[in-house]
Scaffold this motif. Structure first.
Motif, PDB file in Angstrom:
ATOM      1  N   HIS A  18      42.782  83.038  67.679  1.00 37.91           N
ATOM      2  CA  HIS A  18      42.526  81.714  69.381  1.00 37.91           C
ATOM      3  C   HIS A  18      41.228  82.907  69.823  1.00 37.91           C
ATOM      4  O   HIS A  18      40.528  81.973  69.862  1.00 37.91           O
ATOM      5  CB  HIS A  18      43.724  82.597  70.182  1.00 37.91           C
ATOM      6  CG  HIS A  18      45.169  81.189  69.346  1.00 37.91           C
ATOM      7  ND1 HIS A  18      46.201  81.306  69.698  1.00 37.91           N
ATOM      8  CD2 HIS A  18      45.041  79.664  69.754  1.00 37.91           C
ATOM      9  CE1 HIS A  18      46.924  80.963  69.116  1.00 37.91           C
ATOM     10  NE2 HIS A  18      46.717  79.485  68.705  1.00 37.91           N
ATOM     11  N   PHE A  73      37.249  73.920  65.963  1.00 38.71           N
ATOM     12  CA  PHE A  73      39.119  74.278  65.689  1.00 38.71           C
ATOM     13  C   PHE A  73      38.844  75.483  64.536  1.00 38.71           C
ATOM     14  O   PHE A  73      37.727  75.374  63.958  1.00 38.71           O
ATOM     15  CB  PHE A  73      39.189  73.181  65.105  1.00 38.71           C
ATOM     16  CG  PHE A  73      39.016  71.884  65.907  1.00 38.71           C
ATOM     17  CD1 PHE A  73      40.297  71.958  66.491  1.00 38.71           C
ATOM     18  CD2 PHE A  73      37.840  71.613  66.594  1.00 38.71           C
ATOM     19  CE1 PHE A  73      40.109  70.312  67.977  1.00 38.71           C
ATOM     20  CE2 PHE A  73      37.667  70.401  67.895  1.00 38.71           C
ATOM     21  CZ  PHE A  73      39.022  69.526  68.204  1.00 38.71           C
ATOM     22  N   GLY A  74      40.163  75.867  64.273  1.00 35.42           N
ATOM     23  CA  GLY A  74      40.051  76.979  63.203  1.00 35.42           C
ATOM     24  C   GLY A  74      40.313  76.204  61.812  1.00 35.42           C
ATOM     25  O   GLY A  74      40.611  75.283  61.642  1.00 35.42           O
ATOM     26  N   MET A  86      47.650  84.316  61.161  1.00 32.87           N
ATOM     27  CA  MET A  86      47.749  84.480  62.997  1.00 32.87           C
ATOM     28  C   MET A  86      48.381  82.873  62.475  1.00 32.87           C
ATOM     29  O   MET A  86      47.724  82.221  62.814  1.00 32.87           O
ATOM     30  CB  MET A  86      47.139  84.896  63.033  1.00 32.87           C
ATOM     31  CG  MET A  86      47.006  86.518  62.842  1.00 32.87           C
ATOM     32  SD  MET A  86      45.395  87.385  64.240  1.00 32.87           S
ATOM     33  CE  MET A  86      45.332  89.115  63.348  1.00 32.87           C
ATOM     34  N   HIS A  88      46.886  84.430  69.848  1.00 30.65           N
ATOM     35  CA  HIS A  88      46.771  85.671  68.807  1.00 30.65           C
ATOM     36  C   HIS A  88      45.301  86.326  68.784  1.00 30.65           C
ATOM     37  O   HIS A  88      44.207  85.057  69.708  1.00 30.65           O
ATOM     38  CB  HIS A  88      47.238  85.403  67.669  1.00 30.65           C
ATOM     39  CG  HIS A  88      46.866  84.009  66.766  1.00 30.65           C
ATOM     40  ND1 HIS A  88      45.770  84.039  66.738  1.00 30.65           N
ATOM     41  CD2 HIS A  88      48.377  83.154  67.430  1.00 30.65           C
ATOM     42  CE1 HIS A  88      45.903  82.853  66.128  1.00 30.65           C
ATOM     43  NE2 HIS A  88      47.414  82.366  66.686  1.00 30.65           N
ATOM     44  N   ASP A 129      44.241  74.673  60.415  1.00 27.17           N
ATOM     45  CA  ASP A 129      44.160  73.981  60.346  1.00 27.17           C
ATOM     46  C   ASP A 129      43.363  72.953  59.636  1.00 27.17           C
ATOM     47  O   ASP A 129      42.792  71.834  60.788  1.00 27.17           O
ATOM     48  CB  ASP A 129      44.479  73.213  61.567  1.00 27.17           C
ATOM     49  CG  ASP A 129      45.906  74.119  62.442  1.00 27.17           C
ATOM     50  OD1 ASP A 129      47.073  73.551  62.366  1.00 27.17           O
ATOM     51  OD2 ASP A 129      45.627  75.510  63.333  1.00 27.17           O
ATOM     52  N   VAL A 132      41.965  83.515  60.993  1.00 28.41           N
ATOM     53  CA  VAL A 132      41.909  85.212  60.796  1.00 28.41           C
ATOM     54  C   VAL A 132      43.371  85.914  60.730  1.00 28.41           C
ATOM     55  O   VAL A 132      44.611  84.619  60.363  1.00 28.41           O
ATOM     56  CB  VAL A 132      41.743  85.591  63.449  1.00 28.41           C
ATOM     57  CG1 VAL A 132      41.871  86.530  62.683  1.00 28.41           C
ATOM     58  CG2 VAL A 132      40.137  84.583  62.406  1.00 28.41           C
ATOM     59  N   MET A 189      47.386  75.814  72.420  1.00 28.33           N
ATOM     60  CA  MET A 189      48.448  75.168  72.177  1.00 28.33           C
ATOM     61  C   MET A 189      48.641  76.953  72.850  1.00 28.33           C
ATOM     62  O   MET A 189      50.255  76.442  73.617  1.00 28.33           O
ATOM     63  CB  MET A 189      49.587  74.772  70.921  1.00 28.33           C
ATOM     64  CG  MET A 189      48.935  73.443  71.080  1.00 28.33           C
ATOM     65  SD  MET A 189      50.202  72.724  70.352  1.00 28.33           S
ATOM     66  CE  MET A 189      51.375  73.630  68.795  1.00 28.33           C
TER      67      MET A 189
END
Ligand code: AMP
Length: 282
Positions: free
Chosen positions: A37, A146-147, A184, A34, A150, A176, A30
């Motif tokens: 991403h 994907f991180g 973040m 930071h 989430d 991260v 989105m």
């Protein structure tokens, strides 16, 4: 690096790349980048030939009283940062391009979307799954990253991809953090200096739980009570939305930490709703 805002041009660019047999990775975002991403992008860069990212503040994943309008946006800066990490193609559509006036179709994953964030954000994952499936269909990536921040989103997207036979491999990347441990997030900009200071306690609490588990505390209620107490003392400006121990993939509540268990937290700190998680391993 190309910046494309319409689906038709994006498809043309992707078709050209596909013909050459290149492995395409996609990092959906989105924006308002930071280091979290950028880490996802660098990782995706290393496992593919062509790195595509999307920048789209997706209206359908925000509830009626949520921060869609206020969500931080900075496309110019994002483009510069993406170019520095070696992104090949940015897809940055306007909402009308993704959701024309006659749009009617949504993707809902059952069960997994009812837990954790799904309780206070009942339509959130429907919006996420819909936009992610659209992005997969538009960009046709071989890999999407994907991180783990989430975590629930990651589990739900893997489920959607399996259930709907989407030909994409889902990869994840660890959380991260800032130097004081705060995960973040683009939403951290909402925090006042005092809120920001206290917000580092969210991760400290998760680490405390990990230590307690290492010392033999296994009972879910005991762990949660220790954490609620820790947060009350260290984050007086915070309000817990949920604090839950769940199975890491089924997301069902767990009462005792016997195997790998996800400890997930969502907390309102001032204007920001912050989430974090840790995988507890007894
Ligand atoms: P967002 O722009 O917040 O939708 O995030 C885009 C992607 O970056 C999602 O897959 C997030 O899980 C991931 N992400 C956001 N923050 C972090 C972080 N601190 N560490 C790792 N991944 C992250």
């Amino acid at each position: 690096m190309q910046v494309i805002t319409d689906i038709c041009s994006l498809r043309q660019a992707i078709n050209g790349l596909k013909k050459n047999g290149q492995v395409i990775s996609l990092v959906p975002t989105m924006g308002c980048f930071h280091e979290g991403h950028l880490a996802l992008m660098r990782y995706a860069r290393g496992i593919s030939d062509v790195l595509v990212i999307s920048i789209f503040v997706n209206p359908t994943q925000f509830g009626p009283n949520e921060d869609f309008k206020a969500y931080p946006r900075n496309l110019k800066r994002d483009i510069e940062l993406a170019s520095e990490v070696g992104v090949d193609l940015i897809f940055a559509p306007e909402p009308e391009e993704m959701y024309p006036i006659d749009f009617l179709t949504f993707v809902s994953v059952e069960k997994l979307t009812k837990y954790l964030c799904g309780k206070s954000r009942p339509t959130h994952f429907r919006g996420v799954c819909t936009v992610v499936l659209k992005l997969f269909n538009i960009c046709q990536p071989d890999i999407a990253v994907f991180g783990e921040k989430d975590w629930q989103q990651l589990v739900i997207i893997k489920q959607m991809v399996r259930d709907l036979n989407v030909p994409v491999q889902i990869k994840s990347y660890p959380i991260v953090r800032e130097s004081d441990g705060l995960a973040m997030s683009s939403r951290n900009v909402y925090l006042t200096p005092e809120e920001r200071k206290q917000a580092s306690g969210i991760y400290q609490g998760l680490c405390l739980a990990q230590k307690l588990v290492a010392r033999g505390v296994r009972e879910g209620l005991a762990l949660k009570n220790r954490l609620i107490d820790f947060y009350a003392r260290n984050i007086p400006l915070g309000k817990i939305d949920y604090l839950e121990l769940v199975h890491p993939y089924r997301l069902e509540p767990v009462t005792e930490v016997k195997d790998k268990t996800l400890l997930a937290v969502a907390m309102y700190v001032g204007q920001a709703r912050l989430i974090d998680n840790i995988l507890l391993e007894p």
